[in-house]
Design a protein around this motif. Structure first.
Motif, PDB file in Angstrom:
ATOM      1  N   SER A 240      23.951  43.631  -1.577  1.00  0.00           N
ATOM      2  CA  SER A 240      24.879  43.362  -0.474  1.00  0.00           C
ATOM      3  C   SER A 240      25.236  41.882  -0.471  1.00  0.00           C
ATOM      4  CB  SER A 240      24.264  43.781   0.866  1.00  0.00           C
ATOM      5  OG  SER A 240      25.239  43.721   1.901  1.00  0.00           O
ATOM      6  N   TRP A 241      26.245  41.538   0.362  1.00  0.00           N
ATOM      7  CA  TRP A 241      26.818  40.184   0.373  1.00  0.00           C
ATOM      8  C   TRP A 241      27.372  39.934   1.773  1.00  0.00           C
ATOM      9  CZ3 TRP A 241      26.463  36.577  -3.352  1.00  0.00           C
ATOM     10  CH2 TRP A 241      27.339  35.498  -3.362  1.00  0.00           C
ATOM     11  N   PRO A 242      27.319  38.712   2.293  1.00  0.00           N
ATOM     12  CA  PRO A 242      27.881  38.435   3.621  1.00  0.00           C
ATOM     13  C   PRO A 242      29.373  38.788   3.697  1.00  0.00           C
ATOM     14  CG  PRO A 242      26.460  36.630   2.936  1.00  0.00           C
ATOM     15  CD  PRO A 242      26.603  37.536   1.745  1.00  0.00           C
ATOM     16  N   ASP A 243      29.813  39.179   4.876  1.00  0.00           N
ATOM     17  CA  ASP A 243      31.209  39.566   5.096  1.00  0.00           C
ATOM     18  C   ASP A 243      32.043  38.317   5.392  1.00  0.00           C
ATOM     19  OD1 ASP A 243      33.606  40.677   5.739  1.00  0.00           O
ATOM     20  OD2 ASP A 243      32.880  41.885   7.425  1.00  0.00           O
ATOM     21  N   PRO A 244      33.010  37.969   4.536  1.00  0.00           N
ATOM     22  CA  PRO A 244      33.832  36.778   4.783  1.00  0.00           C
ATOM     23  C   PRO A 244      34.598  36.833   6.102  1.00  0.00           C
ATOM     24  CG  PRO A 244      34.107  37.545   2.524  1.00  0.00           C
ATOM     25  CD  PRO A 244      33.333  38.601   3.259  1.00  0.00           C
ATOM     26  N   ASN A 245      34.949  38.032   6.551  1.00  0.00           N
ATOM     27  CA  ASN A 245      35.659  38.162   7.824  1.00  0.00           C
ATOM     28  C   ASN A 245      34.812  37.707   9.003  1.00  0.00           C
ATOM     29  OD1 ASN A 245      38.320  39.528   7.170  1.00  0.00           O
ATOM     30  ND2 ASN A 245      36.895  40.942   6.185  1.00  0.00           N
ATOM     31  N   GLN A 246      33.501  37.822   8.870  1.00  0.00           N
ATOM     32  CA  GLN A 246      32.599  37.366   9.913  1.00  0.00           C
ATOM     33  C   GLN A 246      32.257  35.887   9.767  1.00  0.00           C
ATOM     34  OE1 GLN A 246      31.691  39.293  12.489  1.00  0.00           O
ATOM     35  NE2 GLN A 246      32.934  40.959  11.625  1.00  0.00           N
ATOM     36  N   VAL A 247      32.112  35.435   8.520  1.00  0.00           N
ATOM     37  CA  VAL A 247      31.723  34.040   8.271  1.00  0.00           C
ATOM     38  C   VAL A 247      32.870  33.095   8.587  1.00  0.00           C
ATOM     39  CG1 VAL A 247      30.945  32.395   6.533  1.00  0.00           C
ATOM     40  CG2 VAL A 247      30.057  34.746   6.516  1.00  0.00           C
ATOM     41  N   PHE A 248      34.077  33.438   8.118  1.00  0.00           N
ATOM     42  CA  PHE A 248      35.236  32.550   8.253  1.00  0.00           C
ATOM     43  C   PHE A 248      36.181  33.078   9.337  1.00  0.00           C
ATOM     44  CE2 PHE A 248      33.916  32.680   3.747  1.00  0.00           C
ATOM     45  CZ  PHE A 248      33.401  31.393   3.650  1.00  0.00           C
ATOM     46  N   SER A 249      35.697  33.100  10.562  1.00  0.00           N
ATOM     47  CA  SER A 249      36.481  33.651  11.671  1.00  0.00           C
ATOM     48  C   SER A 249      36.809  32.611  12.741  1.00  0.00           C
ATOM     49  CB  SER A 249      35.723  34.818  12.320  1.00  0.00           C
ATOM     50  OG  SER A 249      34.493  34.371  12.879  1.00  0.00           O
ATOM     51  N   SER A 250      36.501  31.348  12.466  1.00  0.00           N
ATOM     52  CA  SER A 250      36.722  30.295  13.463  1.00  0.00           C
ATOM     53  C   SER A 250      38.013  29.542  13.178  1.00  0.00           C
ATOM     54  CB  SER A 250      35.550  29.319  13.473  1.00  0.00           C
ATOM     55  OG  SER A 250      34.350  29.971  13.825  1.00  0.00           O
ATOM     56  N   PHE A 251      38.586  29.010  14.257  1.00  0.00           N
ATOM     57  CA  PHE A 251      39.821  28.217  14.164  1.00  0.00           C
ATOM     58  C   PHE A 251      39.680  27.045  15.136  1.00  0.00           C
ATOM     59  CE2 PHE A 251      44.180  26.962  14.363  1.00  0.00           C
ATOM     60  CZ  PHE A 251      44.774  27.447  13.200  1.00  0.00           C
TER      61      PHE A 251
ATOM     62  N   ASP B 233      25.277  44.745   5.246  1.00  0.00           N
ATOM     63  CA  ASP B 233      24.422  45.848   5.692  1.00  0.00           C
ATOM     64  C   ASP B 233      23.360  45.404   6.695  1.00  0.00           C
ATOM     65  OD1 ASP B 233      22.736  44.382   4.092  1.00  0.00           O
ATOM     66  OD2 ASP B 233      22.400  45.959   2.599  1.00  0.00           O
ATOM     67  N   GLY B 234      23.419  44.138   7.138  1.00  0.00           N
ATOM     68  CA  GLY B 234      22.483  43.645   8.136  1.00  0.00           C
ATOM     69  C   GLY B 234      21.211  43.051   7.576  1.00  0.00           C
ATOM     70  N   THR B 235      21.031  43.114   6.263  1.00  0.00           N
ATOM     71  CA  THR B 235      19.826  42.539   5.663  1.00  0.00           C
ATOM     72  C   THR B 235      19.958  41.025   5.547  1.00  0.00           C
ATOM     73  OG1 THR B 235      20.715  42.886   3.432  1.00  0.00           O
ATOM     74  CG2 THR B 235      19.355  44.650   4.371  1.00  0.00           C
ATOM     75  N   VAL B 236      18.832  40.368   5.328  1.00  0.00           N
ATOM     76  CA  VAL B 236      18.825  38.917   5.185  1.00  0.00           C
ATOM     77  C   VAL B 236      19.449  38.542   3.844  1.00  0.00           C
ATOM     78  CG1 VAL B 236      17.387  36.853   5.053  1.00  0.00           C
ATOM     79  CG2 VAL B 236      16.785  38.701   6.639  1.00  0.00           C
ATOM     80  N   ALA B 237      20.393  37.620   3.872  1.00  0.00           N
ATOM     81  CA  ALA B 237      21.095  37.216   2.661  1.00  0.00           C
ATOM     82  C   ALA B 237      20.394  36.043   1.985  1.00  0.00           C
ATOM     83  CB  ALA B 237      22.538  36.832   2.988  1.00  0.00           C
TER      84      ALA B 237
END
Length: 224
Positions: A56-67, A149-153
């Protein structure tokens, strides 16, 4: 006969036309860009090899969601703005090259100045993004973001992010510095004295390459 051949060879190495109908400077720029493309290619291949070797891999939509100012909840909007700024700087570079072809000093200076502004805006946006992620706990060797998937990256996500975008950002910074030198020469009339504006074409090749690489970085890291 031999003297003529030697003179022709010396002319080519001193800035005449190459066998590929390119000036020596342009040919060397293409060689440099090819070698640089291998470096970026190796980084992106390494990124994807690592990514697909992990479950699994972190979701970019969640990581890069700030403005800036607007806050969170805007996935990939800020990086899309960064991409738009860099692409528009390629457009202004095209206009600068075209002005150079027409020996239009004022237009070349104007479009080169706008290209520099675009590069500075992109670097400013990247600086904000890095600062924001750093405050969230992300850095080389640190990854606070969970996998999809919620696991530690692991730290591969942040290590590659700061390495790839940092390497690209260094290229943009270098391009801005070179563009500033070219702009200064335009204003001094250096290229009018030479009778051509080929230096704008050379730096334009570099700038378009940097923009193209960002499209691959944006696609491979932020979108997929």
């Amino acid at each position: 006969m031999a003297t003529a051949a030697i003179a022709t060879e010396q002319k080519w190495w001193s800035g005449g036309k190459s066998p590929y109908n390119l000036s020596y400077g342009k040919l060397m720029m293409w060689f440099f860009l090819m070698s640089d493309a291998f470096t970026f290619g190796a980084l992106l291949i390494s990124l994807w090899t690592t990514r697909f070797s992990l479950p699994s891999w972190p979701d970019p939509n969640q990581v890069f969601s700030s403005f800036p100012i607007l806050g969170n909840g805007l996935p990939l909007v800020f990086v899309s703005l960064m991409t738009f700024i860099l692409i528009m700087s390629s457009v202004t570079m095209v206009m600068a090259v075209n002005a150079g072809h027409h020996m239009d000093k004022n237009a070349a200076a104007k479009w080169m100045f706008l290209t520099i502004i675009g590069g500075l805006c992109f670097l400013g946006c990247q600086a904000w993004e890095w600062t924001h992620l750093f405050h969230e706990g992300a850095w080389w060797g640190r990854n606070p973001f969970p996998n999809r998937d919620g696991t530690v990256a692991g730290t591969g996500f942040t290590n590659y992010f700061f390495t790839v975008t940092g390497f690209h950002g260094f290229h943009v910074f270098s391009g801005v510095v070179i563009n500033c030198v070219i702009l200064a020469n335009i204003l001094k009339g250096t290229y009018d004295k030479r009778g051509h504006y080929e230096m704008i074409e050379k730096v334009g090749l570099y700038w378009h390459f940097v923009d193209l690489v960002w499209v691959f970085v944006f696609t491979c890291y932020y979108l997929l």
